[in-house]
Design a protein around this motif. Structure first.
Motif, PDB file in Angstrom:
ATOM      1  N   ARG A   1      18.743   6.293   6.970  1.00  0.00           N
ATOM      2  CA  ARG A   1      19.967   5.512   7.179  1.00  0.00           C
ATOM      3  C   ARG A   1      21.226   6.200   6.649  1.00  0.00           C
ATOM      4  N   GLY A   2      21.047   7.288   5.886  1.00  0.00           N
ATOM      5  CA  GLY A   2      22.194   7.985   5.318  1.00  0.00           C
ATOM      6  C   GLY A   2      22.891   7.206   4.230  1.00  0.00           C
ATOM      7  N   ASP A   3      22.130   6.391   3.493  1.00  0.00           N
ATOM      8  CA  ASP A   3      22.704   5.525   2.468  1.00  0.00           C
ATOM      9  C   ASP A   3      22.601   6.140   1.075  1.00  0.00           C
ATOM     10  N   LYS A   4      23.181   5.461   0.097  1.00  0.00           N
ATOM     11  CA  LYS A   4      23.070   5.821  -1.311  1.00  0.00           C
ATOM     12  C   LYS A   4      21.884   5.050  -1.888  1.00  0.00           C
ATOM     13  N   LEU A   5      21.422   5.477  -3.080  1.00  0.00           N
ATOM     14  CA  LEU A   5      20.292   4.818  -3.735  1.00  0.00           C
ATOM     15  C   LEU A   5      20.620   4.543  -5.192  1.00  0.00           C
ATOM     16  N   LEU A   6      20.523   3.278  -5.581  1.00  0.00           N
ATOM     17  CA  LEU A   6      20.731   2.858  -6.967  1.00  0.00           C
ATOM     18  C   LEU A   6      19.389   2.899  -7.683  1.00  0.00           C
TER      19      LEU A   6
ATOM     20  N   LEU B   1      17.177   3.672 -11.692  1.00  0.00           N
ATOM     21  CA  LEU B   1      17.211   3.763 -13.155  1.00  0.00           C
ATOM     22  C   LEU B   1      16.306   4.875 -13.686  1.00  0.00           C
ATOM     23  N   ASP B   2      15.358   5.316 -12.877  1.00  0.00           N
ATOM     24  CA  ASP B   2      14.405   6.328 -13.335  1.00  0.00           C
ATOM     25  C   ASP B   2      14.682   7.667 -12.662  1.00  0.00           C
ATOM     26  N   ALA B   3      13.845   8.647 -12.936  1.00  0.00           N
ATOM     27  CA  ALA B   3      14.037   9.997 -12.403  1.00  0.00           C
ATOM     28  C   ALA B   3      13.136  10.288 -11.206  1.00  0.00           C
ATOM     29  N   ASP B   4      12.524   9.268 -10.629  1.00  0.00           N
ATOM     30  CA  ASP B   4      11.560   9.476  -9.545  1.00  0.00           C
ATOM     31  C   ASP B   4      12.154  10.155  -8.313  1.00  0.00           C
ATOM     32  N   PHE B   5      13.457  10.067  -8.127  1.00  0.00           N
ATOM     33  CA  PHE B   5      14.091  10.604  -6.925  1.00  0.00           C
ATOM     34  C   PHE B   5      14.936  11.846  -7.206  1.00  0.00           C
ATOM     35  N   ASP B   6      14.919  12.312  -8.445  1.00  0.00           N
ATOM     36  CA  ASP B   6      15.766  13.443  -8.823  1.00  0.00           C
ATOM     37  C   ASP B   6      15.505  14.684  -7.970  1.00  0.00           C
ATOM     38  N   ARG B   7      14.288  14.887  -7.524  1.00  0.00           N
ATOM     39  CA  ARG B   7      13.985  16.070  -6.706  1.00  0.00           C
ATOM     40  C   ARG B   7      14.675  16.013  -5.342  1.00  0.00           C
ATOM     41  N   LEU B   8      15.173  14.836  -4.965  1.00  0.00           N
ATOM     42  CA  LEU B   8      15.859  14.668  -3.680  1.00  0.00           C
ATOM     43  C   LEU B   8      17.370  14.515  -3.838  1.00  0.00           C
ATOM     44  N   LYS B   9      17.892  14.787  -5.038  1.00  0.00           N
ATOM     45  CA  LYS B   9      19.317  14.543  -5.293  1.00  0.00           C
ATOM     46  C   LYS B   9      20.237  15.422  -4.451  1.00  0.00           C
ATOM     47  N   ASP B  10      19.712  16.493  -3.864  1.00  0.00           N
ATOM     48  CA  ASP B  10      20.523  17.293  -2.957  1.00  0.00           C
ATOM     49  C   ASP B  10      20.586  16.678  -1.559  1.00  0.00           C
ATOM     50  N   ARG B  11      19.756  15.652  -1.305  1.00  0.00           N
ATOM     51  CA  ARG B  11      19.703  14.982   0.005  1.00  0.00           C
ATOM     52  C   ARG B  11      20.100  13.517  -0.054  1.00  0.00           C
ATOM     53  N   ILE B  12      19.996  12.920  -1.234  1.00  0.00           N
ATOM     54  CA  ILE B  12      20.311  11.499  -1.416  1.00  0.00           C
ATOM     55  C   ILE B  12      21.323  11.368  -2.554  1.00  0.00           C
TER      56      ILE B  12
ATOM     57  N   LEU C   1      22.395   9.653  -5.524  1.00  0.00           N
ATOM     58  CA  LEU C   1      21.791   8.719  -6.488  1.00  0.00           C
ATOM     59  C   LEU C   1      22.874   8.098  -7.347  1.00  0.00           C
ATOM     60  N   LEU C   2      22.808   6.797  -7.496  1.00  0.00           N
ATOM     61  CA  LEU C   2      23.725   6.055  -8.358  1.00  0.00           C
ATOM     62  C   LEU C   2      22.929   5.489  -9.520  1.00  0.00           C
ATOM     63  N   ARG C   3      23.553   5.411 -10.662  1.00  0.00           N
ATOM     64  CA  ARG C   3      22.925   4.804 -11.846  1.00  0.00           C
ATOM     65  C   ARG C   3      23.733   3.582 -12.258  1.00  0.00           C
ATOM     66  N   PRO C   4      23.051   2.526 -12.690  1.00  0.00           N
ATOM     67  CA  PRO C   4      23.784   1.350 -13.180  1.00  0.00           C
ATOM     68  C   PRO C   4      24.684   1.710 -14.342  1.00  0.00           C
ATOM     69  N   LYS C   5      25.697   0.895 -14.527  1.00  0.00           N
ATOM     70  CA  LYS C   5      26.658   1.120 -15.615  1.00  0.00           C
ATOM     71  C   LYS C   5      26.029   1.024 -16.966  1.00  0.00           C
TER      72      LYS C   5
END
Length: 132
Positions: free
Chosen positions: A108-113, A115-126, A128-132
């Motif tokens: 969908r080409g969206d952002k992802l909120l 709290l963990d590091a499970d998606f860090d390997r995809l940070k060049d493609r997604i 990633l947002l972190r809660p305040k």
């Protein structure tokens, strides 16, 4: 741009008793919960843990999260298959629910909120947002 909400955020919201506090101030959304994130959260409400905790999580899901759940589409499924193949070619793998959530966001080409590091390997493609 739409923002998908990862299960890690849903679990934290349940523990804190506050969902809105975890939404970034500088993001307007709209926010949605990928169907497989909802499923992963619901799986967590079924183990034989304290009944009061299960009831609290189920109530939060029904009253707050359910309306935000977005269906898993054919495009999401195709992206999931592609992601699994790509990771496998690199000798990597991802937990099923995480891969499905990532695939939904990628399709969908969206952002992802998160709290963990499970998606860090995809940070060049997604994004990633972190809660305040």
């Amino acid at each position: 741009m739409p923002v998908a909400i990862d299960t890690s955020v849903l679990i934290s919201a349940e523990r804190l008793g506050d969902f809105d506090r975890l939404l970034p101030e500088n993001e307007d959304g709209p926010y949605y919960i990928p169907a497989l994130a909802a499923s992963e959260f619901l799986v967590g409400t079924h183990p034989p843990v304290r009944l009061d905790l299960r009831q609290r999580a189920t109530q939060l899901y029904q009253n707050r999260f359910r309306a935000l759940v977005s269906s898993f589409t054919e495009a999401d499924a195709a992206q999931l298959a592609l992601l699994i193949v790509e990771l496998k070619a690199k000798g990597q793998q991802m937990k099923f629910f995480d891969a499905a959530i990532a695939a939904t966001v990628l399709a969908r080409g969206d952002k992802l909120l998160v709290l963990d590091a499970d998606f860090d390997r995809l940070k060049d493609r997604i994004q990633l947002l972190r809660p305040k």
